[in-house]
Design a protein around this motif. Structure first.
Motif, PDB file in Angstrom:
ATOM      1  N   ASP A 116      29.637  40.977  48.150  1.00 18.85           N
ATOM      2  CA  ASP A 116      28.803  41.632  47.036  1.00 18.85           C
ATOM      3  C   ASP A 116      29.416  42.963  46.783  1.00 18.85           C
ATOM      4  N   GLY A 117      30.566  43.490  47.523  1.00 24.45           N
ATOM      5  CA  GLY A 117      30.804  44.857  47.188  1.00 24.45           C
ATOM      6  C   GLY A 117      30.254  45.798  47.724  1.00 24.45           C
ATOM      7  N   GLN A 118      29.245  45.754  48.808  1.00 19.60           N
ATOM      8  CA  GLN A 118      28.367  46.833  49.161  1.00 19.60           C
ATOM      9  C   GLN A 118      28.431  46.630  50.870  1.00 19.60           C
ATOM     10  N   THR A 119      28.239  45.577  51.443  1.00 19.22           N
ATOM     11  CA  THR A 119      28.357  45.415  52.559  1.00 19.22           C
ATOM     12  C   THR A 119      29.384  44.587  53.288  1.00 19.22           C
ATOM     13  N   ALA A 120      30.304  44.686  54.173  1.00 16.11           N
ATOM     14  CA  ALA A 120      31.392  43.780  54.564  1.00 16.11           C
ATOM     15  C   ALA A 120      31.235  43.609  56.128  1.00 16.11           C
ATOM     16  N   THR A 121      32.057  42.747  56.250  1.00 16.12           N
ATOM     17  CA  THR A 121      32.251  42.088  57.621  1.00 16.12           C
ATOM     18  C   THR A 121      33.698  42.164  58.315  1.00 16.12           C
TER      19      THR A 121
END
Length: 659
Positions: A116-121
């Motif tokens: 989503d371009g907000q949270t990442a892993t």
């Protein structure tokens, strides 16, 4: 009996990696294909130390959900097929679910992904084992960094080539992918230097310009064709723009670069005989129903099984032929000439027909006696001029006979080392004598009779060895087309004028190169040569060798080399000649300087002597004289036969005469 046991997951992953991951270029290929399957529109590839130290592929695709990161690195886990029916309807580049698992089994891998371009892993794997996973921040897409490839399988490192070669492999595969997807912006950087950048605007010709150079792109022709099963679109070069290898032919099936000999041959068939043994630059994009394509026949998916391959080959051939015909029609020199379907036998029958032309002679016509084939013994000649002509001819023949007898006398006194069995001897000097015993003694001293290390070498006399390397003194008889007729000692010699001149030109150029006598001719304006990234990287490292060969070139940046002068042994169109020599060097597998000198000399000789010329009698005689001292007068540098010898015995056999 050894006990059967199940292999561990880590070991099976390493075995699978041996099929999928052969070198750093394989890692780049799998990661970029995954990015394309993720609907990315921008992909950036960065490598350090030719990918041996680190490879990074970043895209703006759909990303991977946090709970599916572990699945992405498991073997046979994929989002691209669901059941066995999907296996025969594959529309993606990857589908096996082996790429990430195989890479993680032999390298350190770190992944940063966001949907989503907000949270990442962020997660890390090494040797097939997960090290950690944590939350992070990132733009939408995925970035995978691979380091220390083959760190746990050092045996595979020894099969890798030099860093330069591995980088060129990466450049080549990225070029192919970029040509197959002009709608994607692709960037390749090596050690911080950008090697390739495509705009991603869907313009295939612009991608060709970025990869092969602007001048090449300007000479590319559009090909289009379709039938109920296939749609073909692409670019092919004009017939006068060729290369010396197939490496510039890219065939892309449903966006996948494949290797297919039959389709490549169909492309060449479209050119007919216009290529002259060379190969074009071509990019063919083929869209086909996935049901007609089986991509599950090779681990790297470069080879596919294709239904209706013959129909597709005909489609390619006709499309290329039409594109070239359109180009010919645009040329003011174009002329449509009828096709002549005549065999040599038909032509011969035509020539022998008595009534084809009016053969009647004028009433006042008189045939000269010298043109009539008189039977032997018929001497009824009344014309005084003809008698004088005949006497003059007989005088010349008598002089020639005396000269031949004198030569035979000199040959007899020079004690020849062998007996010409084709020549009848009236004396008995070749009956068993002391010279015969001496000859037998010399022969028994040669291998294989003498034994030793030279036992495998053939037994040849000194005269045979001399004839193998040098021509005898030939007497010119005449010319016919591009051939010279000569004789020596009663034997007939046929010489190919072009091949003989190429041999002499080759010897002259090679001697100049070996002596480092590369005299230069300056240019008013320097010549600029554009190359693909792949070729530019290869040639840039060989600039000292090019200077040794007489090609004074300098790096001009932006995949370009500059030439301010050229060696004087280059003749004709300098730009064309230099381009052909460079292509020959790029396609050659020879690395040592001496082999390259011979290669350049042979290519230059072939270019300088391209067709036959009309020789005067003096020029033809001089050619025979110079050919006697050639390094190999019997063939040119490419192996083309230059001289054919027909002995008296051979001529007797041809006319079926008894000895």
């Amino acid at each position: 009996m050894a006990k059967i046991h199940e292999l561990s997951e880590n070991l099976t992953n390493q075995i699978a990696a041996g099929e999928v991951i052969e070198r750093p270029a394989s890692v780049v290929k799998e990661l970029v294909e995954n990015a394309i399957d993720a609907q990315a529109s921008r992909i950036r590839v960065e490598v350090q130390h030719s990918g041996l130290k680190q490879i990074s592929v970043q895209d703006n695709g759909s990303g991977i959900a946090p709970d599916q990161v572990d699945l992405a690195f498991m073997r046979h886990a994929t989002s691209k097929i669901q059941d066995e029916h999907d296996l025969f309807n594959i529309a993606t580049l990857g589908f096996r679910g082996e790429a990430l698992a195989s890479i993680a089994a032999v390298a350190h891998v770190e992944i940063l992904t966001s949907t989503d371009g907000q949270t990442a892993t962020r997660a890390a794997f090494a040797g097939g084992v997960k090290k950690f996973q944590e939350d992070a921040g990132s733009a939408k897409g995925t970035k995978i960094t691979v380091g220390d490839i083959f760190y746990n399988t050092p045996a595979r490192l020894k099969y890798l080539k030099s860093p330069k070669t591995e980088l060129l492999k990466i450049v080549d595969i990225v070029n192919r992918i970029a040509l197959g997807h002009p709608e994607i912006s692709l960037t390749l950087a090596s050690d911080g230097k950008v090697l390739l950048r495509t705009p991603g605007n869907g313009n295939l010709k612009q991608d060709v310009a970025n990869i092969y150079g602007r001048k090449v792109a300007e000479k590319m022709l559009t090909v289009e064709n379709e039938d109920p099963d296939f749609t073909l679109y692409g670019l092919v070069s004009e017939a006068n723009l060729t290369r010396s290898s197939r490496n510039f032919i890219s065939i892309l099936l449903n966006g996948r670069y494949i290797k297919n000999y039959q389709l490549s041959s169909a492309l060449l068939d479209g050119y007919g005989n216009k290529l002259g043994g060379k190969y074009p630059i071509a990019v063919l994009a083929i869209e086909a129903d996935p049901l007609l394509v089986d991509v599950n026949v090779h681990p790297t998916k470069e080879e596919v099984r294709l239904s209706k391959e013959k129909e597709l080959s005909r489609l390619i051939t006709s499309a290329v032929t039409e594109a070239l015909m359109d180009e010919d029609e645009a040329s003011p020199l174009f002329q449509l000439t009828p096709f002549k379907d005549k065999t040599q036998l038909d032509q011969l029958e035509f020539n022998l027909k008595p009534n084809v032309v009016d053969t009647r002679r004028p009433d006042d016509f008189q045939l000269e006696v010298s043109q009539v084939a008189e039977p032997e013994g018929k001497t009824d000649i009344t014309n005084k001029k003809e008698t004088e002509s005949k006497e003059t001819k007989e005088t010349k023949e008598t002089a020639e006979k005396k000269e031949n007898k004198q030569e035979e006398k000199e040959e007899k006194t020079s004690a020849p080392e062998y007996v010409d069995l084709n020549q009848v001897r009236e004396d008995d000097q070749y009956v068993l004598t002391k010279s015969w015993d001496q000859h037998v003694k010399e022969q028994t001293a040669l291998p294989p009779f003498a034994g030793g290390e030279e036992a495998a070498s053939p037994v040849t006399s000194k005269a045979d060895q001399l004839l193998r390397q040098h021509l005898p003194a030939l007497r010119l008889l005449g010319q016919m087309g591009g051939y010279l007729l000569a004789e020596h000692g009663g034997d007939l010699y046929l010489l190919d004028q072009v091949a003989a001149r190429r041999r002499l030109e080759y010897d002259q150029i090679l001697a100049s190169l070996e002596k480092d006598e590369n005299y230069q001719q300056g240019l008013l304006e320097p010549l600029v040569f554009d190359f693909s990234v792949y070729d530019y990287q290869k040639l840039k490292d060989q600039l000292p060798l090019l200077r040794q060969l007489g090609l004074e070139m300098e790096d001009f940046g932006q995949n370009t080399l500059l030439m301010r002068s050229y060696p004087t042994w280059l003749k004709g169109e300098v730009t064309v000649q230099v381009r052909e020599l460079l292509d020959q060097l790029l396609s050659s597998r020879e690395n040592d300087g001496k082999s390259l000198l011979k290669l350049v000399a042979a290519k230059a000789a072939e270019s300088n002597v391209s067709r036959r010329v009309n020789l005067t009698g003096a020029e033809a005689a001089d050619l025979l004289l110079r050919l006697q001292t050639a390094s190999d007068p019997y063939r040119d540098a490419s192996g083309q036969v230059a001289v054919v010898r027909l002995s008296q015995n051979d001529l007797s056999k041809l006319f079926k005469k008894e000895k």
